[in-house]
Write an enzyme that holds these catalytic residues in place. Structure first.
Site, PDB file in Angstrom:
ATOM      1  N   THR A  27       2.817  -1.622   0.736  1.00 14.62           N
ATOM      2  CA  THR A  27       2.150  -0.319   0.853  1.00 14.62           C
ATOM      3  C   THR A  27       1.596  -0.122   2.259  1.00 14.62           C
ATOM      4  OG1 THR A  27       1.562  -0.377  -1.475  1.00 14.62           O
ATOM      5  CG2 THR A  27       0.327   1.153  -0.113  1.00 14.62           C
ATOM      6  N   LYS A  48       6.494   5.933  -4.233  1.00 14.21           N
ATOM      7  CA  LYS A  48       6.320   4.624  -4.886  1.00 14.21           C
ATOM      8  C   LYS A  48       6.773   4.884  -6.317  1.00 14.21           C
ATOM      9  CE  LYS A  48       3.996   0.784  -6.208  1.00 14.21           C
ATOM     10  NZ  LYS A  48       4.149  -0.564  -5.726  1.00 14.21           N
ATOM     11  N   SER A  52       2.458  -0.133 -11.756  1.00 12.15           N
ATOM     12  CA  SER A  52       1.862  -0.634 -12.998  1.00 12.15           C
ATOM     13  C   SER A  52       0.517  -1.252 -12.672  1.00 12.15           C
ATOM     14  CB  SER A  52       2.794  -1.628 -13.690  1.00 12.15           C
ATOM     15  OG  SER A  52       3.297  -2.568 -12.788  1.00 12.15           O
ATOM     16  N   ASP A  57      -1.810   2.546  -4.868  1.00  8.29           N
ATOM     17  CA  ASP A  57      -0.766   2.727  -3.850  1.00  8.29           C
ATOM     18  C   ASP A  57      -0.361   4.198  -3.759  1.00  8.29           C
ATOM     19  OD1 ASP A  57      -0.818   0.031  -3.689  1.00  8.29           O
ATOM     20  OD2 ASP A  57       1.280  -0.297  -4.243  1.00  8.29           O
ATOM     21  N   GLU A 118       8.951   2.766  -1.592  1.00 11.08           N
ATOM     22  CA  GLU A 118       8.314   1.455  -1.766  1.00 11.08           C
ATOM     23  C   GLU A 118       8.726   0.852  -3.097  1.00 11.08           C
ATOM     24  OE1 GLU A 118       3.936   1.214  -1.721  1.00 11.08           O
ATOM     25  OE2 GLU A 118       4.103  -0.803  -2.564  1.00 11.08           O
ATOM     26  N   GLY A 119       9.083  -0.438  -3.076  1.00 16.14           N
ATOM     27  CA  GLY A 119       9.436  -1.144  -4.300  1.00 16.14           C
ATOM     28  C   GLY A 119       8.207  -1.457  -5.129  1.00 16.14           C
ATOM     29  N   GLY A 121       6.574  -4.762  -7.003  1.00 14.27           N
ATOM     30  CA  GLY A 121       6.713  -6.213  -7.122  1.00 14.27           C
ATOM     31  C   GLY A 121       7.720  -6.718  -6.106  1.00 14.27           C
ATOM     32  N   ARG A 184      -5.957 -14.101   9.166  1.00 11.49           N
ATOM     33  CA  ARG A 184      -6.282 -14.082  10.588  1.00 11.49           C
ATOM     34  C   ARG A 184      -5.776 -15.341  11.301  1.00 11.49           C
ATOM     35  NH1 ARG A 184      -9.672 -11.395  13.869  1.00 11.49           N
ATOM     36  NH2 ARG A 184     -10.544 -10.107  12.235  1.00 11.49           N
TER      37      ARG A 184
HETATM   38  N1  LIG Z   1      -1.043  -7.097   8.441  1.00 11.37           N
HETATM   39  C1  LIG Z   1      -2.022  -7.234   7.539  1.00 11.37           C
HETATM   40  N2  LIG Z   1      -3.303  -7.386   7.918  1.00 11.37           N
HETATM   41  C2  LIG Z   1      -4.284  -7.505   7.004  1.00 11.37           C
HETATM   42  N3  LIG Z   1      -4.101  -7.473   5.682  1.00 11.37           N
HETATM   43  C3  LIG Z   1      -2.842  -7.331   5.243  1.00 11.37           C
HETATM   44  C4  LIG Z   1      -1.743  -7.210   6.130  1.00 11.37           C
HETATM   45  N4  LIG Z   1      -0.629  -7.063   5.386  1.00 11.37           N
HETATM   46  C5  LIG Z   1      -1.012  -7.089   4.102  1.00 11.37           C
HETATM   47  N5  LIG Z   1      -2.350  -7.250   4.017  1.00 11.37           N
HETATM   48  C6  LIG Z   1      -3.171  -7.294   2.806  1.00 11.37           C
HETATM   49  O1  LIG Z   1      -2.413  -7.737   1.709  1.00 11.37           O
HETATM   50  C7  LIG Z   1      -2.832  -7.050   0.544  1.00 11.37           C
HETATM   51  C8  LIG Z   1      -1.674  -6.477  -0.183  1.00 11.37           C
HETATM   52  O2  LIG Z   1      -1.138  -5.417   0.587  1.00 11.37           O
HETATM   53  P1  LIG Z   1      -0.339  -4.220  -0.076  1.00 11.37           P
HETATM   54  O3  LIG Z   1      -1.161  -3.545  -1.090  1.00 11.37           O
HETATM   55  O4  LIG Z   1       0.218  -3.405   1.037  1.00 11.37           O
HETATM   56  O5  LIG Z   1       0.805  -5.070  -0.804  1.00 11.37           O
HETATM   57  P2  LIG Z   1       1.978  -4.549  -1.749  1.00 11.37           P
HETATM   58  O6  LIG Z   1       3.151  -5.426  -1.489  1.00 11.37           O
HETATM   59  O7  LIG Z   1       2.159  -3.109  -1.578  1.00 11.37           O
HETATM   60  O8  LIG Z   1       1.370  -4.845  -3.199  1.00 11.37           O
HETATM   61  P3  LIG Z   1       1.873  -4.260  -4.625  1.00 11.37           P
HETATM   62  O9  LIG Z   1       2.895  -5.225  -5.128  1.00 11.37           O
HETATM   63  O10 LIG Z   1       0.624  -4.251  -5.438  1.00 11.37           O
HETATM   64  O11 LIG Z   1       2.430  -2.898  -4.394  1.00 11.37           O
HETATM   65  C9  LIG Z   1      -3.823  -5.981   0.948  1.00 11.37           C
HETATM   66  O12 LIG Z   1      -5.126  -6.373   0.626  1.00 11.37           O
HETATM   67  C10 LIG Z   1      -3.631  -5.868   2.429  1.00 11.37           C
HETATM   68  O13 LIG Z   1      -4.777  -5.516   3.095  1.00 11.37           O
HETATM   69 MG   LIG Z   2       2.097  -1.609  -2.959  1.00  6.03          MG
END
Ligand SMILES: Nc1ncnc2c1ncn2[C@@H]1O[C@H](COP(=O)(O)OP(=O)(O)OP(=O)(O)O)[C@@H](O)[C@H]1O
Ligand SMILES: [Mg+2]
Length: 245
Positions: A27, A48, A52, A57, A118-119, A121, A184
């Site tokens: 996301t 998206k 679920s 998102d 966006e996928g 999972g 970090r």
């Molecule tokens: N470059 C980054 N810097 C800081 N945090 C990050 C970074 N990339 C991902 N994160 C953290 O990882 C977590 C998950 O990110 P995100 O929600 O975009 O994942 P997702 O793959 O979309 O998850 P979902 O499967 O629920 O859709 C978030 O808390 C996000 O802040």
């Molecule tokens: Mg997501």
């Protein structure tokens, strides 16, 4: 329907944002790409399809897009339970067919110049009875960005996803890899993963630096995406983005 500052095209390119897992940064990356493209004048939209366990998102992506875009257009298939969509569908009693999902992508791509999808999972997470994000990519075609957290183990996870895509999607096999610096700390794996993966896979691998937690406003994404514009451009196929500007 207003479509933004540039005309929509019936066959706008589709960019799939696939994950090696849930919670890997899909996301965040979709939001950065969306804001950067829109700031540069490309009428990009982001969906998206499946969600679920919450609509966070979808609501974030909605806040970054034109006001006329409804939640049902951005995230049409929503389940209450935090489960793979196909599993949630069985519990909640409303399964989505592969045909419906692909039809929604086709409908949305006709309303923009570039559609980000966006996928949900990981790449092979079951979305319905007999399909996953991989099948949607196979049917629709287009560019895929494989998103993975940049840490020890990422090489294997990314290679599994990319190899499956390369074997299962005929034609362009247009793809790139985004390694998200979710922590970090910069340990030896974090420092070397991108180079190793690009050598092994011969695809473009970009690293998205770590961001401190903060507001997820449109303004913040616009600023971050401007800072990251070279990295973001490296994740998209040049032939789909450049002619649009
Ligand atoms: N470059 C980054 N810097 C800081 N945090 C990050 C970074 N990339 C991902 N994160 C953290 O990882 C977590 C998950 O990110 P995100 O929600 O975009 O994942 P997702 O793959 O979309 O998850 P979902 O499967 O629920 O859709 C978030 O808390 C996000 O802040
Ligand atoms: Mg997501």
């Amino acid at each position: 329907v207003p479509t933004g500052n540039k005309a929509a095209s019936a066959s706008a390119p589709v960019v799939f944002i696939a994950g090696t897992d849930t919670g890997v940064g899909k996301t965040l990356l979709t939001a950065l790409l969306l804001c950067w493209l829109r700031e540069t004048g490309v009428n990009a939209l982001a969906v998206k399809l499946f969600s679920s366990g919450g609509t966070g998102d979808a609501r974030l992506l909605q806040s970054l897009q034109p006001r006329w875009l409804q939640l049902d257009e951005i995230a049409p298939y929503r389940y209450r339970l935090p489960l793979a969509p196909a599993v949630a569908a069985e519990c909640e009693g409303h399964e989505v067919s592969c045909e419906s999902a692909t039809r929604h992508i086709q409908k949305m791509r006709a309303r923009c110049q570039l559609l980000l999808v966006e996928g949900c999972g990981g790449l092979l997470t079951p979305l319905g009875r007999n399909y996953s994000f991989l099948e949607l990519i196979q049917i629709i075609g287009g560019h895929t960005i494989v998103v993975a957290p940049n840490r020890l183990g990422a090489i294997n996870q990314v290679m599994l996803a990319v190899r499956v895509l390369q074997l299962q999607t005929k034609g362009s096999r247009s793809l790139a890899v985004a390694l998200m610096n979710v922590q970090r700390a910069r340990n030896p794996a974090v420092r070397t993963n991108a180079k190793v993966l690009s050598q092994l896979l011969r695809v473009n691998v970009e690293t998205i630096r770590h961001f401190t937690a903060g507001t997820q406003s449109r303004r913040r994404f616009a600023i971050l995406s401007k800072i990251l514009q070279k990295t973001l451009a490296g994740l998209l196929p040049s032939d789909t983005v450049c002619p649009l500007r």
